[in-house]
Design an enzyme around this catalytic site. Sequence first.
Site, PDB file in Angstrom:
ATOM      1  N   THR A 169      -3.662   6.973 -21.449  1.00  0.00           N
ATOM      2  CA  THR A 169      -3.452   5.676 -20.820  1.00  0.00           C
ATOM      3  C   THR A 169      -2.029   5.226 -21.111  1.00  0.00           C
ATOM      4  O   THR A 169      -1.348   5.768 -21.981  1.00  0.00           O
ATOM      5  CB  THR A 169      -4.459   4.642 -21.335  1.00  0.00           C
ATOM      6  N   ASP A 213      -7.191  14.378 -24.556  1.00  0.00           N
ATOM      7  CA  ASP A 213      -7.082  12.981 -24.151  1.00  0.00           C
ATOM      8  C   ASP A 213      -6.441  12.240 -25.318  1.00  0.00           C
ATOM      9  O   ASP A 213      -7.074  12.028 -26.350  1.00  0.00           O
ATOM     10  CB  ASP A 213      -8.467  12.418 -23.834  1.00  0.00           C
ATOM     11  N   GLU A 237      -0.636   4.794  -0.155  1.00  0.00           N
ATOM     12  CA  GLU A 237      -1.525   5.948  -0.249  1.00  0.00           C
ATOM     13  C   GLU A 237      -0.746   7.240  -0.001  1.00  0.00           C
ATOM     14  O   GLU A 237       0.024   7.351   0.955  1.00  0.00           O
ATOM     15  CB  GLU A 237      -2.664   5.825   0.760  1.00  0.00           C
ATOM     16  N   LYS A 277      -2.056   0.544 -24.650  1.00  0.00           N
ATOM     17  CA  LYS A 277      -2.284   0.932 -26.048  1.00  0.00           C
ATOM     18  C   LYS A 277      -0.952   1.136 -26.779  1.00  0.00           C
ATOM     19  O   LYS A 277      -0.083   0.276 -26.731  1.00  0.00           O
ATOM     20  CB  LYS A 277      -3.193   2.152 -26.114  1.00  0.00           C
ATOM     21  N   TYR A 292       0.849  -1.189   0.000  1.00  0.00           N
ATOM     22  CA  TYR A 292       0.000   0.000   0.000  1.00  0.00           C
ATOM     23  C   TYR A 292       0.887   1.243   0.000  1.00  0.00           C
ATOM     24  O   TYR A 292       1.899   1.293   0.703  1.00  0.00           O
ATOM     25  CB  TYR A 292      -0.896   0.037   1.245  1.00  0.00           C
ATOM     26  N   ARG A 311      -1.696  -1.480 -17.803  1.00  0.00           N
ATOM     27  CA  ARG A 311      -2.936  -0.711 -17.826  1.00  0.00           C
ATOM     28  C   ARG A 311      -2.910   0.314 -16.698  1.00  0.00           C
ATOM     29  O   ARG A 311      -2.780  -0.021 -15.529  1.00  0.00           O
ATOM     30  CB  ARG A 311      -4.145  -1.644 -17.707  1.00  0.00           C
TER      31      ARG A 311
END
Length: 419
Positions: free
Chosen positions: A228, A201, A57, A231, A55, A237
């Site tokens: 992203t 975008d 955060e 692609k 984790y 991803r």
Amino acid sequence: MQSTLEFLRCSDPDIYAAMIGEEQRQREGLELIPSENYAFPEVYATNGSVFTNKYAEGYPGRRYYGGQTFTDRIETLAIERARQLFRAEHANVQPLSGSPMNQAVYMACLEPGDTVLAMDLSHGGHLTHGAPVSAMGRIFNFVRYKTSPPDGRIDYDAVAAAARATRPRIVLCGHSSYPRELDYARFRAIADEIGALAMADVSHIGGLIAGGVLANPLDAGFDIVTTTTHKSLRGPRGGLILCKASLGPQIDQAVFPGMQGGPHMNAVAGIAVTLKLAAQPEFRKYAQQVLRNAHTLADELRRHGCTLITGGTENHLLVIDTVRSFDVDGRVAETALDAAGLTVNKQVIPDDPRPPLRPSGIRLGTPAMTTRGLGEAQMKQVADWIVRALRAASDADALRAVNAEVRDLCSRFPVPGLG
């Protein structure tokens, strides 16, 4: 890796069988969906790494858990590499995917009810650009511009008129199914005229921008660019937000804690690796070949009499009107090509009279095929297979014959990382 797979084979043979089946599908067929690609082999190592367990955060130097020495290191590397590669003042590498990436920008820069001017879904836009079925479409007021017949190009005068009439807070350009380059300077001027933020975008073409073969909106003075990381970039991803330094704090706040909790640090590690590889000369050559392959594929399909939306392509993708070209809808075409070993996706065309699940076209692109090493000669063969398959869409024997030829080609162009 092999010992891990062996462990999975013993503990969950059903999932193991599905994984092996998918690997075989990718080995033996050609991937033509323009939003899909084969990740760099190094990305497999990061996605399955010990960073899966951690984790993190918060942001480097400002975490809510201890034990962050190495998570801070990889995220800092990813941020710096993103800034350098895209010439950005600020970068956030934590978005889990493209949709929350764009949602974080809206939450950072808008109040509920504010207006965004964006591209209509059926004309090539994306769900996160304000489609009525999206959550963002219910929170904000999206006004949509369209392309213009007969050539399907963007009418920038009409976009400017819509901006003056609706006074959006954000002028958004970008697409998921538009085969042409965008005039970023014109979009920037439209935004400037009404005092709006300019946002692009570039999720589909992020790798082509990184490779220097398509224009970078940041060079045109855009406030925000999102992409992203899979692609055309060939990464894991995830999402990447690039923006002016003045917007950095509010963007970061919108991502965490605004939209999500702990980032997927295994993916962040993969993003860092991807951005380093995308800065190499070999990746520039790859991006150049993606465009050459797309142009060759479009030219060859036109030679066979196919109707292409906008008449061709200036990027990595193209859209075939299968109803006009072959008298079959997009779902039938997708199914037939799948049986032939050619994976595409059904696609709406501008102002499509057909429903989304039985649209009038298919969308295809060249990034994944180029990753395998296919060139212009193979694009001509792929075009021939597409035409043969769609002219015999209900002939199972004909589709099996094409599939056999596709498998033979694939055996000579292995997927990187799969051997």
